[in-house]
Write an enzyme that holds these catalytic residues in place. Structure first.
Site, PDB file in Angstrom:
ATOM      1  CD  GLU A 157      -2.147   4.319   2.771  1.00 26.32           C
ATOM      2  OE1 GLU A 157      -3.274   4.787   2.564  1.00 26.32           O
ATOM      3  OE2 GLU A 157      -1.782   3.222   2.296  1.00 26.32           O
ATOM      4  CG  HIS A 184      -2.044  -1.009   1.071  1.00 24.83           C
ATOM      5  ND1 HIS A 184      -3.068  -1.102   1.971  1.00 24.83           N
ATOM      6  CD2 HIS A 184      -2.292  -1.959   0.126  1.00 24.83           C
ATOM      7  CE1 HIS A 184      -3.905  -2.066   1.607  1.00 24.83           C
ATOM      8  NE2 HIS A 184      -3.444  -2.603   0.491  1.00 24.83           N
TER       9      HIS A 184
END
Length: 161
Positions: free
Chosen positions: A91, A89
């Site tokens: 992040e 992901h």
């Protein structure tokens, strides 16, 4: 040198807020994502408003990108069965990029185009990121349960103007 007659024009310039500025950067970062289901971008910013790292969602280095033919999550509800997707992901990629550069993300702010999932939220809590600004909500059963609610990290939904 600024001409005194022109100096008043500087106040007429419409500049975005810092949150809007960094969200716009995250929107550009997400365009690098090869994901065919959802593109997400993230920007990690220190307390001096300097960009420390960026990240977007995609498979790990050297791994073949997914296609419509082999994407296991293409037709599933967002936030469900994340274990089927080989992508890292946005992040987490921003956190990993900071670590690779030798930067400790403790005390930083993370700007992201989508609310971090529960796995990314756990990483955010553990590395000491203090604030997360996001645009879109993300449906995740663990997040909905409230198990990861903590006063140590502020989650702010950014409202586009």
């Amino acid at each position: 040198m600024i001409n005194k007659e022109d100096s008043n024009d500087i106040n007429d310039v419409q500049r975005p807020s810092w949150d809007s500025y960094f969200i716009q950067v995250a929107e550009i970062v997400k365009t690098r994502s090869p994901c065919i289901k959802r593109q997400v971008g993230a920007v990690l910013v220190n307390d001096k408003r300097q960009i420390v790292s960026t990240g977007y969602n995609g498979v790990p280095r050297g791994i073949k990108h997914c296609t419509k033919a082999d994407c296991a999550k293409l037709y599933l509800e967002s936030g469900e069965k994340n274990e089927l997707c080989p992508a890292v992901h946005a992040e987490l990629n921003a956190i990993l990029q900071a670590a690779t550069a030798g930067f400790n993300p403790e005390g930083t702010t993370l700007y992201t185009t989508t609310r971090p999932c529960s796995s990314c939220t756990m990483a955010i809590i553990n590395v000491g990121i203090k604030r997360v600004v996001f645009v879109e909500d993300y449906s995740d059963p663990i997040l909905r349960s409230g198990w990861l609610d903590t006063p140590d990290v502020i989650f702010d939904k950014h409202l586009k103007k």
